[in-house]
Design a protein around this motif. Structure first.
Motif, PDB file in Angstrom:
ATOM      1  N   GLU A  89      32.598 -17.365 -32.338  1.00  0.00           N
ATOM      2  CA  GLU A  89      31.986 -16.404 -33.259  1.00  0.00           C
ATOM      3  C   GLU A  89      31.357 -15.279 -32.452  1.00  0.00           C
ATOM      4  N   MET A  90      31.324 -14.091 -33.032  1.00  0.00           N
ATOM      5  CA  MET A  90      30.653 -12.963 -32.380  1.00  0.00           C
ATOM      6  C   MET A  90      29.259 -12.737 -32.951  1.00  0.00           C
ATOM      7  N   ILE A  91      28.912 -13.512 -33.954  1.00  0.00           N
ATOM      8  CA  ILE A  91      27.605 -13.368 -34.591  1.00  0.00           C
ATOM      9  C   ILE A  91      27.020 -14.732 -34.905  1.00  0.00           C
ATOM     10  N   ALA A  92      25.705 -14.743 -35.088  1.00  0.00           N
ATOM     11  CA  ALA A  92      24.936 -15.884 -35.597  1.00  0.00           C
ATOM     12  C   ALA A  92      23.751 -15.254 -36.330  1.00  0.00           C
ATOM     13  N   PRO A  93      22.952 -16.020 -37.046  1.00  0.00           N
ATOM     14  CA  PRO A  93      21.803 -15.406 -37.721  1.00  0.00           C
ATOM     15  C   PRO A  93      20.946 -14.568 -36.774  1.00  0.00           C
ATOM     16  N   ARG A  94      20.850 -13.251 -37.091  1.00  0.00           N
ATOM     17  CA  ARG A  94      20.052 -12.283 -36.335  1.00  0.00           C
ATOM     18  C   ARG A  94      20.552 -12.065 -34.914  1.00  0.00           C
ATOM     19  N   ILE A  95      21.802 -12.425 -34.631  1.00  0.00           N
ATOM     20  CA  ILE A  95      22.360 -12.303 -33.283  1.00  0.00           C
ATOM     21  C   ILE A  95      23.770 -11.722 -33.355  1.00  0.00           C
ATOM     22  N   ALA A  96      24.079 -10.816 -32.423  1.00  0.00           N
ATOM     23  CA  ALA A  96      25.436 -10.312 -32.244  1.00  0.00           C
ATOM     24  C   ALA A  96      25.768 -10.345 -30.754  1.00  0.00           C
ATOM     25  N   LEU A  97      27.027 -10.572 -30.440  1.00  0.00           N
ATOM     26  CA  LEU A  97      27.487 -10.614 -29.057  1.00  0.00           C
ATOM     27  C   LEU A  97      28.385  -9.411 -28.770  1.00  0.00           C
ATOM     28  N   VAL A  98      28.256  -8.847 -27.565  1.00  0.00           N
ATOM     29  CA  VAL A  98      29.129  -7.754 -27.147  1.00  0.00           C
ATOM     30  C   VAL A  98      29.647  -8.033 -25.739  1.00  0.00           C
ATOM     31  N   GLY A  99      30.794  -7.427 -25.411  1.00  0.00           N
ATOM     32  CA  GLY A  99      31.327  -7.522 -24.061  1.00  0.00           C
ATOM     33  C   GLY A  99      31.695  -8.940 -23.664  1.00  0.00           C
ATOM     34  N   ASP A 100      31.477  -9.267 -22.379  1.00  0.00           N
ATOM     35  CA  ASP A 100      31.870 -10.574 -21.855  1.00  0.00           C
ATOM     36  C   ASP A 100      31.152 -11.729 -22.541  1.00  0.00           C
ATOM     37  N   SER A 101      30.037 -11.466 -23.170  1.00  0.00           N
ATOM     38  CA  SER A 101      29.364 -12.534 -23.920  1.00  0.00           C
ATOM     39  C   SER A 101      30.245 -13.033 -25.055  1.00  0.00           C
ATOM     40  N   ALA A 102      31.108 -12.146 -25.555  1.00  0.00           N
ATOM     41  CA  ALA A 102      31.995 -12.501 -26.662  1.00  0.00           C
ATOM     42  C   ALA A 102      33.412 -12.783 -26.195  1.00  0.00           C
ATOM     43  N   HIS A 103      33.847 -12.139 -25.117  1.00  0.00           N
ATOM     44  CA  HIS A 103      35.240 -12.270 -24.683  1.00  0.00           C
ATOM     45  C   HIS A 103      35.377 -11.885 -23.220  1.00  0.00           C
ATOM     46  N   GLY A 104      35.842 -12.808 -22.407  1.00  0.00           N
ATOM     47  CA  GLY A 104      36.134 -12.518 -21.013  1.00  0.00           C
ATOM     48  C   GLY A 104      37.615 -12.734 -20.792  1.00  0.00           C
ATOM     49  N   VAL A 105      38.332 -11.695 -20.341  1.00  0.00           N
ATOM     50  CA  VAL A 105      39.792 -11.773 -20.249  1.00  0.00           C
ATOM     51  C   VAL A 105      40.262 -11.499 -18.831  1.00  0.00           C
ATOM     52  N   HIS A 106      41.551 -11.748 -18.604  1.00  0.00           N
ATOM     53  CA  HIS A 106      42.180 -11.467 -17.318  1.00  0.00           C
ATOM     54  C   HIS A 106      42.186  -9.950 -17.099  1.00  0.00           C
ATOM     55  N   PRO A 107      41.942  -9.494 -15.853  1.00  0.00           N
ATOM     56  CA  PRO A 107      41.881  -8.047 -15.602  1.00  0.00           C
ATOM     57  C   PRO A 107      43.244  -7.383 -15.514  1.00  0.00           C
ATOM     58  N   ILE A 108      44.303  -8.052 -15.952  1.00  0.00           N
ATOM     59  CA  ILE A 108      45.669  -7.570 -15.773  1.00  0.00           C
ATOM     60  C   ILE A 108      45.879  -6.180 -16.362  1.00  0.00           C
ATOM     61  N   ALA A 109      45.153  -5.833 -17.434  1.00  0.00           N
ATOM     62  CA  ALA A 109      45.311  -4.507 -18.045  1.00  0.00           C
ATOM     63  C   ALA A 109      44.052  -3.657 -17.882  1.00  0.00           C
TER      64      ALA A 109
END
Length: 408
Positions: free
Chosen positions: A281-301
């Motif tokens: 999830e990218m959210i929870a009560p009173r909380i939002a996630l951005v960047g690597d907190s939500a998604h960490g991917v391969h640097p291929i692109a």
């Protein structure tokens, strides 16, 4: 109950300060909590780290008044060449070539060194009366109620906000405290990161060379310099990183080639283990996630920071629009709009980078033949080629206003 700040951001890397500046420009009070001491991540000289900022990320930085501070130190990426092959054997005759002249908007992106971008962000944060920066502090507790969230810092200080945003990386403690689980796996690869100086000009061309152990990205910096992101198996990477600088260059040269003349190291060398990490999830009560907190991917692109900036632009738009309508921007209804907007895009990006890495990081003869032919087809078809160019520039999809060059 009164609020100490409108929005508390946990994490003072790049995404946290960028989000703070975007929110502050809309009249909101923001507090950034960074576990690092003030200035701890700023190097006096070039340390080799840099970022490929897509055109839409540049637009966002323009929109929050930051681009002017780094523009003179940014190198436009005018072309991208993608090839396949083995170290020392040269590239396959089939390749993809993308030229920014095929789109109307301008360069597909710019390369910016970490030291310039980070310094510009921190100086802008310090200059803003609407942003409070708390350095050298960790959040130890977060307690949510009907109207807000209270953060407890390691020092014992309490901070009450309407919304908390986690920008604290792949091991986000904000997400963990909120009970948000993650899916992910290690690739068994490590990225060797450095910068090189070279005899010949790069002409603003970025190169991506796919080899069986992993891809090698050669990304243009200002002057006759390029940033290197070189993926190897974890075992090989550890061995290579332990070499002297001269030995390191001896291993790099057959992979790099001689098209830019003689090369030498410019700055420090780093290694980063590569993995996929996707929050459920990218959210929870009173909380939002951005960047690597939500998604960490391969640097291929090279899309990690760009995806984080898209999160920021989207979240800011959701918050500002809710505020203008008189809504509680930290409530579930508003945050659900943010998750609905960004979740599919981030999951798709994670799947695409994972698939590309698996497709290209192998030496199966049949797969090699299929992918080489596929690259040749893409490069030969103008409409398909233009689609890839627009994707590299970040122009596809449902873009937030900041990424379309529009005010919040």
């Amino acid at each position: 109950m009164s609020f100490d700040t409108d929005i508390a951001i946990v994490g003072g890397g790049l995404n946290g300060p960028a989000l703070a500046l975007a929110l502050a420009s809309s009249g909101l009070r923001v507090t950034v909590i960074d576990a690092q001491p003030a200035g701890a991540t700023i190097e006096d000289g070039f340390d080799g780290r840099s970022y490929a900022l897509a055109l839409t990320s540049v637009r966002m930085l323009e929109g929050i008044g930051l681009w002017e501070a780094v523009a003179d130190e940014a190198q436009p990426m005018l072309e991208i060449k993608v090839t396949d092959g083995r170290a020392g054997e040269g590239p396959s005759p089939f390749f993809m070539h993308f030229d920014h002249a095929e789109i109307e908007e301008g360069p597909m992106g710019h390369m910016v060194e970490d030291r310039h971008l980070r310094q510009a962000l921190l100086e802008a944060v310090e200059a803003s009366d609407a942003i409070q920066m708390i350095n050298g502090e960790r959040v130890t507790e977060q307690n949510v109620d009907a109207t807000g969230i209270t953060l407890t810092l390691a020092s014992g200080k309490l901070l009450r906000a309407r919304l908390c945003v986690g920008a604290d990386g792949r091991t986000s403690e904000t997400a963990q405290r909120a009970g948000i689980k993650r899916t992910g796996w290690a690739y068994g690869q490590t990225a060797l990161v450095c910068a090189v100086a070279h005899e010949l000009p790069h002409d603003g061309i970025a190169h991506q060379f796919f080899m069986p152990p992993g891809p090698l990205a050669i990304l243009p910096l200002t002057g006759n310099r390029s940033s290197i992101v070189w993926s190897e198996t974890a075992e090989n990477a550890a061995r290579i990183h332990a070499l002297t600088d001269a030995e390191y260059l001896d291993v790099l040269r057959p992979r790099f080639g001689d098209f830019l003349g003689e090369i030498s190291l410019a700055g420090a060398r780093y290694t980063y283990p590569l993995s996929l990490s996707l929050a459920h999830e990218m959210i929870a009560p009173r909380i939002a996630l951005v960047g690597d907190s939500a998604h960490g991917v391969h640097p291929i692109a090279g899309q990690g920071l760009n995806a984080g900036f898209r999160d920021i632009a989207a979240l800011c738009e959701i918050i500002v629009d809710a505020q203008r309508r008189g809504e509680d921007f930290g409530a579930g209804v508003a945050l659900a709009r943010y998750q609905e907007w960004r979740r599919f895009d981030n999951a798709s990006m994670a799947l695409a980078t994972d698939s590309f890495n698996r497709l290209f990081s192998n030496d199966n003869a049949l797969i090699r033949m299929a992918r080489d032919i596929g690259m040749g087809i893409v490069s030969a078809l103008p409409s398909l080629r233009r689609t890839f160019i627009r994707e590299a520039a970040g122009l596809n999809g449902d873009l937030p206003r900041l990424m379309r060059g529009l005010p919040l």
